[in-house]
Design a protein around this motif. Sequence first.
Motif, PDB file in Angstrom:
ATOM      1  N   ARG A   1      -4.057   9.922   7.307  1.00 35.45           N
ATOM      2  CA  ARG A   1      -5.004  11.198   6.978  1.00 35.45           C
ATOM      3  C   ARG A   1      -4.166  12.354   6.435  1.00 35.45           C
ATOM      4  NH1 ARG A   1     -10.174  10.243   9.116  1.00 35.45           N
ATOM      5  NH2 ARG A   1      -9.895   8.984  11.190  1.00 35.45           N
ATOM      6  N   ILE A   2      -2.941  12.571   6.853  1.00 37.13           N
ATOM      7  CA  ILE A   2      -2.105  13.610   6.560  1.00 37.13           C
ATOM      8  C   ILE A   2      -1.173  13.448   5.201  1.00 37.13           C
ATOM      9  CG2 ILE A   2      -0.397  15.122   7.120  1.00 37.13           C
ATOM     10  CD1 ILE A   2      -2.597  15.535   8.991  1.00 37.13           C
ATOM     11  N   THR A   3      -0.775  12.279   4.926  1.00 35.47           N
ATOM     12  CA  THR A   3      -0.199  11.933   3.810  1.00 35.47           C
ATOM     13  C   THR A   3      -0.080  10.314   3.607  1.00 35.47           C
ATOM     14  OG1 THR A   3       1.951  11.489   2.727  1.00 35.47           O
ATOM     15  CG2 THR A   3       2.218  11.890   5.316  1.00 35.47           C
ATOM     16  N   ARG A   4      -0.503   9.798   2.649  1.00 39.71           N
ATOM     17  CA  ARG A   4      -0.580   8.264   2.308  1.00 39.71           C
ATOM     18  C   ARG A   4       0.622   7.779   2.216  1.00 39.71           C
ATOM     19  NH1 ARG A   4      -3.153   8.924  -1.900  1.00 39.71           N
ATOM     20  NH2 ARG A   4      -1.724   8.188  -3.490  1.00 39.71           N
ATOM     21  N   HIS A   5       1.613   8.435   2.089  1.00 37.75           N
ATOM     22  CA  HIS A   5       3.200   7.726   2.005  1.00 37.75           C
ATOM     23  C   HIS A   5       4.025   8.686   2.834  1.00 37.75           C
ATOM     24  CE1 HIS A   5       2.576   4.632  -1.020  1.00 37.75           C
ATOM     25  NE2 HIS A   5       1.762   5.545  -1.850  1.00 37.75           N
TER      26      HIS A   5
ATOM     27  N   TRP B   1       4.835   5.056  -5.931  1.00 38.47           N
ATOM     28  CA  TRP B   1       4.215   4.424  -6.746  1.00 38.47           C
ATOM     29  C   TRP B   1       4.070   3.064  -6.657  1.00 38.47           C
ATOM     30  CZ3 TRP B   1       6.188   0.695  -9.959  1.00 38.47           C
ATOM     31  CH2 TRP B   1       5.440   0.150 -10.967  1.00 38.47           C
ATOM     32  N   ASN B   2       5.058   2.483  -6.016  1.00 41.61           N
ATOM     33  CA  ASN B   2       5.144   0.899  -5.981  1.00 41.61           C
ATOM     34  C   ASN B   2       4.226   0.361  -5.005  1.00 41.61           C
ATOM     35  OD1 ASN B   2       6.279  -1.751  -6.763  1.00 41.61           O
ATOM     36  ND2 ASN B   2       7.689  -1.554  -5.148  1.00 41.61           N
ATOM     37  N   GLY B   3       4.186   1.355  -3.768  1.00 38.54           N
ATOM     38  CA  GLY B   3       3.365   1.121  -2.675  1.00 38.54           C
ATOM     39  C   GLY B   3       1.748   1.059  -2.994  1.00 38.54           C
ATOM     40  N   ASP B   4       1.363   1.961  -3.925  1.00 35.85           N
ATOM     41  CA  ASP B   4       0.079   2.179  -4.344  1.00 35.85           C
ATOM     42  C   ASP B   4      -0.133   0.929  -5.178  1.00 35.85           C
ATOM     43  OD1 ASP B   4      -0.154   4.573  -2.954  1.00 35.85           O
ATOM     44  OD2 ASP B   4      -0.580   5.859  -4.682  1.00 35.85           O
ATOM     45  N   ARG B   5       0.668   0.614  -6.129  1.00 42.63           N
ATOM     46  CA  ARG B   5       0.297  -0.431  -7.004  1.00 42.63           C
ATOM     47  C   ARG B   5       0.293  -1.747  -6.170  1.00 42.63           C
ATOM     48  NH1 ARG B   5       3.131  -4.661  -8.296  1.00 42.63           N
ATOM     49  NH2 ARG B   5       5.170  -3.993  -7.497  1.00 42.63           N
ATOM     50  N   ARG B   6       1.003  -2.018  -5.109  1.00 47.39           N
ATOM     51  CA  ARG B   6       0.939  -3.208  -4.463  1.00 47.39           C
ATOM     52  C   ARG B   6      -0.413  -3.116  -3.583  1.00 47.39           C
ATOM     53  NH1 ARG B   6       5.423  -3.437  -0.737  1.00 47.39           N
ATOM     54  NH2 ARG B   6       4.795  -5.611  -0.135  1.00 47.39           N
TER      55      ARG B   6
ATOM     56  N   HIS C   1      14.313   7.034  -3.920  1.00 53.40           N
ATOM     57  CA  HIS C   1      14.081   5.748  -3.582  1.00 53.40           C
ATOM     58  C   HIS C   1      12.774   5.686  -3.010  1.00 53.40           C
ATOM     59  CE1 HIS C   1      14.179   1.827  -0.736  1.00 53.40           C
ATOM     60  NE2 HIS C   1      13.846   1.467  -2.055  1.00 53.40           N
ATOM     61  N   HIS C   2      12.580   6.602  -2.135  1.00 52.84           N
ATOM     62  CA  HIS C   2      11.321   6.462  -1.693  1.00 52.84           C
ATOM     63  C   HIS C   2       9.872   7.186  -2.301  1.00 52.84           C
ATOM     64  CE1 HIS C   2      13.649   5.739   2.121  1.00 52.84           C
ATOM     65  NE2 HIS C   2      12.247   5.478   2.982  1.00 52.84           N
ATOM     66  N   TYR C   3      10.385   8.140  -3.249  1.00 52.12           N
ATOM     67  CA  TYR C   3       9.674   8.777  -4.280  1.00 52.12           C
ATOM     68  C   TYR C   3       9.018   7.414  -5.123  1.00 52.12           C
ATOM     69  CZ  TYR C   3       7.444  11.393  -7.936  1.00 52.12           C
ATOM     70  OH  TYR C   3       6.591  12.133  -9.017  1.00 52.12           O
TER      71      TYR C   3
END
Length: 368
Positions: free
Chosen positions: A237-241, A279-284, A273-275
């Motif tokens: 809820r605070i941050t998606r990543h 993007w990569n996490g949202d894509r997956r 790397h975490h930045y």
Amino acid sequence: MKINAILLLTSLTVPTYGFSPGLFNKRSHQTLSPLHASNLPEIPFVTKTVKSDRSKDLMIGEDAGTFDINQERWGALGEDGWFTFSAAVGTIMTAVAILWVYPPTGYADDFLYFLEGIAGGNPHIVTLIFGIIFPIVHSGLASLRPFGEQIVGARLWRVIFAFPSLCLAYSWIAYFIAHAHDGFQLYDVSEIAFSHSIAWIINFLSFFFLYPSVFNLKEVAAVEKPTIHLWETGIIRITRHPQFVGQGMWSAAHLAMVGTSFTALTMALLVGHHYFACWNGDRRLYEQHGEAFLKVKERTSIVPFQAVWEGRQVLPKDYYKELLRGPYLVIALGTLGAYFAHPYMQGGAALVKNTGLVEGGILNGIFS
């Protein structure tokens, strides 16, 4: 080094069996032998989750960090209980120790010697190479997961993904600790009385920004079938990543205290790397969950609290219940333990550095 908490626990694959959830995120369970604890005291927030008000949620994502100790089972070896988990984690960590960490049998020293040769002994170039290789291996294998699982299955792919990530993480961590004070001293705040306290607090809080899937210890260890979860509550809820935010906090706190050019470069590589992983996490997640993820994405943000102040996310009045859960107690204790273990980490890194190269390893005799 807070590279990724998922590297802390992983394991070799075990025979296929019916799916059941991991330690902290419960949905169902099989009939296994109990933890000899079916009548354990029920302590709200600690041994059993107290649910929050989710009446305004979409209810398409999972509730993060839920736990009921009386639903846990030891099980027999090969079942998805904690006995198999312990054996599996012990097996993979032993393999990492023998094949990578221990100089006479492992290849971590040979690999580092190779990198230092390329870099001409310059620690800045060595950490830069680590900062390129690790994301390629870690994020690359994560991105190949849908294809790999079709070939070898979800559990074996977790091992293929985790083993090189663990090895590289160990080497980069040890190298960072041994060389953190190398390079130019950009500044020195060690004489400022409150600087350590502020850095300590920021570092401590950073570990609460773990992605909820890390709490599924049995999935992390491949004892249960790994799944790409869509979370809707808790830190999401605070941050998606959250791990991007946590890595930024951890890196800022350590850089503030050390203040060298080597540490600045290493921290920049980690945060970078975490930045990319955002993007990569949202894509997956989109590939796995489609429109459901887009709906959750609309109600969340990468920047902490952005979705809240924009009115896209409404925190329940009892939101604290989503944070006062078992895994966060474990995280708090583990973080304190890691802090007090710092002298041993520094001693271990010094031992690795001073040992130097012990050429070859256990596989030399097999392939020679």
